[in-house]
Design a protein around this motif. Structure first.
Motif, PDB file in Angstrom:
ATOM      1  N   TYR A 383       0.810  -1.221   0.000  1.00  0.00           N
ATOM      2  CA  TYR A 383       0.000   0.000   0.000  1.00  0.00           C
ATOM      3  C   TYR A 383       0.841   1.268   0.000  1.00  0.00           C
ATOM      4  O   TYR A 383       0.453   2.288  -0.594  1.00  0.00           O
ATOM      5  CB  TYR A 383      -0.995  -0.010   1.162  1.00  0.00           C
ATOM      6  N   LYS A 384       2.016   1.199   0.634  1.00  0.00           N
ATOM      7  CA  LYS A 384       2.869   2.385   0.637  1.00  0.00           C
ATOM      8  C   LYS A 384       3.408   2.668  -0.769  1.00  0.00           C
ATOM      9  O   LYS A 384       3.512   3.823  -1.185  1.00  0.00           O
ATOM     10  CB  LYS A 384       4.013   2.217   1.633  1.00  0.00           C
ATOM     11  N   ASP A 385       3.771   1.608  -1.488  1.00  0.00           N
ATOM     12  CA  ASP A 385       4.234   1.778  -2.868  1.00  0.00           C
ATOM     13  C   ASP A 385       3.132   2.356  -3.750  1.00  0.00           C
ATOM     14  O   ASP A 385       3.385   3.228  -4.592  1.00  0.00           O
ATOM     15  CB  ASP A 385       4.693   0.434  -3.437  1.00  0.00           C
ATOM     16  N   LYS A 387       0.702   4.211  -2.836  1.00  0.00           N
ATOM     17  CA  LYS A 387       0.523   5.620  -2.480  1.00  0.00           C
ATOM     18  C   LYS A 387       1.618   6.481  -3.106  1.00  0.00           C
ATOM     19  O   LYS A 387       1.345   7.564  -3.657  1.00  0.00           O
ATOM     20  CB  LYS A 387       0.534   5.776  -0.963  1.00  0.00           C
ATOM     21  N   LEU A 388       2.852   6.002  -3.066  1.00  0.00           N
ATOM     22  CA  LEU A 388       3.961   6.757  -3.651  1.00  0.00           C
ATOM     23  C   LEU A 388       3.772   6.929  -5.157  1.00  0.00           C
ATOM     24  O   LEU A 388       3.987   8.012  -5.703  1.00  0.00           O
ATOM     25  CB  LEU A 388       5.283   6.037  -3.371  1.00  0.00           C
TER      26      LEU A 388
END
Length: 410
Positions: A383-385, A387-388
């Motif tokens: 999920y962080k990827d 978002k980035l």
């Protein structure tokens, strides 16, 4: 909203004193930002409820944000040293009877859409490379006989982005034709561009229009009750924007599905991961893309086809334009995430095959995503990827980097 309302009043057909407009401009310049609920407007007579909240601090009511703190409207005005206004005849109605809420939301979504349409071309081009797509589909002669300007623009972008690429192929080299999600990028992205251009024409006009009622004609002294407050022009444009953006997400998700499917991705590993079975790879990100695209199908249903009478039947047709504008903004946010997932998938696919020379523009795009999201060797929290990747699109980083390499895109 404030600046649009002030601009409308400055046309001189609304019957307000300069003091009222100057107070609005003081609020803008000194940072008094009224707190306005996003829901509650039916889009005719104008955006009555949101605009009423916008002007409440001017008369010492409501709430406003000042220096990062939400407080009572009267307190915010006092801290900013802006005198309250005692409204005279016609001024209250002139302040709240207009389309500035729906137009403001639509304008923000439109500005982001103009960036997004370029990002969609860039990311689509990177996917074409990762699948060794056929560049002949973007030949200008094909576009000329169809005539649509949007299609021509996208095809030109694709040619510039892919210039010099050793990944792309020619017709018959590896296969005779690509699937529609690659081959028809100019036609599909181009159609969305035509729709977005229409939306821009409506929003540009509405920003500078007189949208309250009645209209005061100073030169003759006439006062006419008309319907300039009705939000239908913006409502239809906002619905159109949502549909156009939804299609950019829809084709992107199909490219993602193609990239991860070993039956369709021309020799790449299943789900774009080296060691399948024990790793899901990009299986689950495609789930997220599919969910967002499906949500967009619901959101893209036009708000403007709905109407419900208000004011005891006197206002018997309303536009729902503010709802349409909010939906378009949500669709845009969803499409950013979908395109971000495609961007990650395309970069992953390139890294899973023999290294070749990337195109002039796609090389810059690849470097941008790899500067933020690394190659996935094995499963990790995604999920962080995601978002980035979406943020690279939202803040313009991706488009700026590519345009530095190839010049301004269409």
């Amino acid at each position: 909203m404030l600046v649009m309302r002030a601009n409308s009043l400055l046309n001189g057909f609304s019957g307000v004193r300069p003091l009222v407009v100057n107070t609005m401009l003081d609020m803008l310049n000194k940072g008094v930002h009224p707190i306005v609920p996003e829901k509650g407007s039916v889009g005719s007579s104008g955006d009555l409820c949101p605009l009423a909240h916008m002007v409440l601090p001017m008369i010492g009511l409501g709430e406003a944000e000042y220096n990062g703190v939400v407080m009572e409207g009267a307190e915010a005005m006092a801290k900013a040293n802006i005198p309250l206004v005692e409204l005279k005849a016609k001024e209250g109605l002139a302040l709240i009877n207009g389309t500035q809420c729906m137009t403001s939301v639509a304008a923000h979504a439109l500005a982001d859409a103009l960036m997004l349409e370029k990002a969609a071309d860039i990311i689509g081009a990177l996917t074409v490379e990762s699948l060794r797509g056929i560049k002949n589909a973007y030949d200008p002669r094909i576009q000329e006989v169809r005539r649509h300007s949007g299609q021509k623009e996208v095809a030109e972008n694709m040619r510039r982005l892919l210039e010099g690429s050793k990944y792309v192929t020619t017709q018959g080299e590896l296969r005779m034709q690509d699937s529609y999600s690659l081959r028809c990028i100019p036609q599909i992205h181009g159609a969305s561009r035509l729709a977005i251009d229409y939306v821009a024409s409506v929003v540009d006009n509405e920003i500078n229009a007189v949208t309250d009622n009645p209209i005061v004609l100073v030169d003759t002294g006439d006062v006419f009750s008309g319907g300039n407050f009705h939000g239908e022009p913006v409502a239809i444009a906002a619905d159109t924007l949502g549909i156009a953006l939804s299609e950019l997400g829809s084709i992107s998700e199909r490219r993602i599905a193609k990239l991860i499917d070993p039956a369709l991705n021309h020799g790449l590993p299943a789900f774009l991961v080296k060691h399948g079975g024990i790793n899901c790879g990009f299986m689950i990100p495609q789930y997220a893309a599919a969910a967002l695209v499906s949500e967009n199908k619901v959101l893209a249903h036009p708000a403007s086809v709905d109407s419900i009478p208000t004011s005891a039947g006197q206002e018997d047709h309303v536009s729902m334009g503010t709802i349409g504008a909010r939906k378009a903004a949500q669709i845009l946010e969803n499409v950013r995430v979908v395109l971000g997932i495609e961007l990650m998938c395309a970069a992953q696919a390139l890294d899973l095959q023999e290294k070749r020379k990337l195109g002039a523009g796609t090389a810059a795009a690849y470097n941008v995503i790899r500067g933020a999201v690394e190659f996935m060797e094995e499963d990790r929290v995604f999920y962080k990827d995601q978002k980035l990747a979406a943020e690279l699109i939202a803040d313009g980083t991706l488009v700026r980097a590519v345009e530095e390499a190839v010049g301004e895109l269409k």
